[in-house]
Design a protein around this motif. Structure first.
Motif, short mmCIF file in Angstrom:
data_model
loop_
_atom_site.label_atom_id
_atom_site.label_comp_id
_atom_site.label_asym_id
_atom_site.label_seq_id
_atom_site.Cartn_x
_atom_site.Cartn_y
_atom_site.Cartn_z
N VAL A 1 8.57 11.98 19.56
CA VAL A 1 9.38 10.83 19.15
C VAL A 1 8.61 9.94 18.17
O VAL A 1 9.03 9.77 17.01
CB VAL A 1 9.82 10.00 20.39
N ILE A 2 7.50 9.37 18.63
CA ILE A 2 6.81 8.37 17.82
C ILE A 2 6.26 8.95 16.52
O ILE A 2 6.47 8.38 15.43
CB ILE A 2 5.68 7.72 18.64
N GLN A 3 5.56 10.09 16.61
CA GLN A 3 4.98 10.66 15.40
C GLN A 3 6.05 11.12 14.41
O GLN A 3 5.82 11.11 13.20
CB GLN A 3 4.03 11.81 15.75
N ARG A 4 7.20 11.54 14.90
CA ARG A 4 8.29 11.92 14.01
C ARG A 4 8.96 10.70 13.40
O ARG A 4 9.28 10.68 12.21
CB ARG A 4 9.30 12.78 14.76
N LEU A 5 9.17 9.69 14.22
CA LEU A 5 9.86 8.48 13.76
C LEU A 5 9.06 7.78 12.68
O LEU A 5 9.61 7.28 11.69
CB LEU A 5 10.10 7.55 14.95
N TYR A 6 7.74 7.73 12.85
CA TYR A 6 6.88 7.02 11.91
C TYR A 6 6.08 7.98 11.01
O TYR A 6 5.00 7.63 10.56
CB TYR A 6 5.91 6.12 12.67
N ARG A 7 6.64 9.16 10.78
CA ARG A 7 5.87 10.20 10.10
C ARG A 7 5.39 9.78 8.70
O ARG A 7 4.28 10.13 8.29
CB ARG A 7 6.67 11.50 10.01
N HIS A 8 6.22 9.05 7.96
CA HIS A 8 5.81 8.66 6.61
C HIS A 8 4.67 7.65 6.65
O HIS A 8 3.68 7.78 5.91
CB HIS A 8 7.00 8.06 5.85
N GLY A 9 4.78 6.67 7.51
CA GLY A 9 3.70 5.68 7.64
C GLY A 9 2.42 6.31 8.15
O GLY A 9 1.33 6.03 7.64
N TYR A 10 2.56 7.18 9.16
CA TYR A 10 1.38 7.84 9.72
C TYR A 10 0.70 8.74 8.69
O TYR A 10 -0.53 8.83 8.64
CB TYR A 10 1.76 8.66 10.95
N ALA A 11 1.49 9.44 7.89
CA ALA A 11 0.91 10.31 6.86
C ALA A 11 0.09 9.48 5.88
O ALA A 11 -1.00 9.90 5.46
CB ALA A 11 2.01 11.07 6.13
N ASP A 12 0.58 8.31 5.53
CA ASP A 12 -0.16 7.47 4.58
C ASP A 12 -1.37 6.83 5.24
O ASP A 12 -2.41 6.66 4.60
CB ASP A 12 0.76 6.42 3.99
N MET A 13 -1.27 6.47 6.51
CA MET A 13 -2.43 5.97 7.23
C MET A 13 -3.53 7.03 7.27
O MET A 13 -4.72 6.71 7.12
CB MET A 13 -2.05 5.58 8.67
#
Length: 216
Positions: free
Chosen positions: A129-141
């Motif tokens: 859930v979380i990693q998919r939902l925020y995948r764009h932000g996490y990828a940039d982090m």
């Protein structure tokens, strides 16, 4: 200390600005829209600078003479890719190099990795859930963290702070931290305590060039 702050119109950044002023620091705050700044110590005022982290010409000169730069950059757009973390931090580091400023603290997220001792239900929620939902932000982090790790030792004294789920709870000053590791069963953290953590680790040499997890 003389502090340069980015991301001050967000939830954590606003609290960091307020706490920095209350502690008596000399603060310069960069914001695309300074009119959005809220709160703060009524007896102290920051130097406000209109600027965009992705357009360094608007704030580059303000880096000179600072003791530390603190970034609470973030993106609320979950649908599209972002470069605010990676490119924004790259611009900050390049300006710091040019001005001889070395200390940088910035935010990432504990959701980038799944701690090995996390309970199974929480691991599944994080991954599915979380990693998919925020995948764009996490990828940039992740790109941001990779860039900082690639900088020359001794050149930029960075600390990446990874909080868990954030709340609007009160400032307590009581939380756990661990450098380059995982906290056991981390809980949530208030934005006020996250700001406190950033501010109180500026002089902590143990966190130089380290990823710091923080949580209750």
């Amino acid at each position: 200390m003389k502090l340069l702050l980015f991301g001050v119109t967000g939830g954590t950044g606003a609290r960091l600005l307020s706490q920095s002023l209350a502690a008596g620091h000399q603060v310069t705050a960069v914001a695309r829209d300074p009119a959005r700044l809220r709160g703060g110590d009524p007896g102290a005022r920051p130097t406000l600078l209109r600027g965009d982290v992705l357009a360094p010409e608007s704030w580059r000169e303000a880096v000179a003479g600072q003791d530390a730069v603190l970034s609470c950059l973030g993106s609320t757009d979950r649908k599209r890719p972002t470069t605010v973390y990676s490119e924004g931090t790259r611009h900050i580091v390049e300006a710091m190099r040019a001005s001889g400023v070395r200390r940088l603290l910035c935010l990432s997220s504990a959701g980038l990795e799944v701690a090995p001792d996390l309970p199974l239900p929480q691991r599944l929620v994080t991954r599915q859930v979380i990693q998919r939902l925020y995948r764009h932000g996490y990828a940039d982090m992740a790109r941001m963290e990779g860039f900082l790790a690639s900088t020359a030792p001794g050149e930029t004294l960075w600390t990446v702070v990874r909080p868990p789920m954030l709340t609007d709870g009160p400032l307590t000053g009581r939380y756990r931290t661990v450098g380059n590791g995982h906290l056991r069963r981390p809980k949530s953290l208030s934005r006020a305590d996250l700001a406190h953590c950033l501010l109180h680790h500026i002089d902590d040499t143990r966190t130089h060039r380290a990823v710091l997890e923080v949580a209750y």
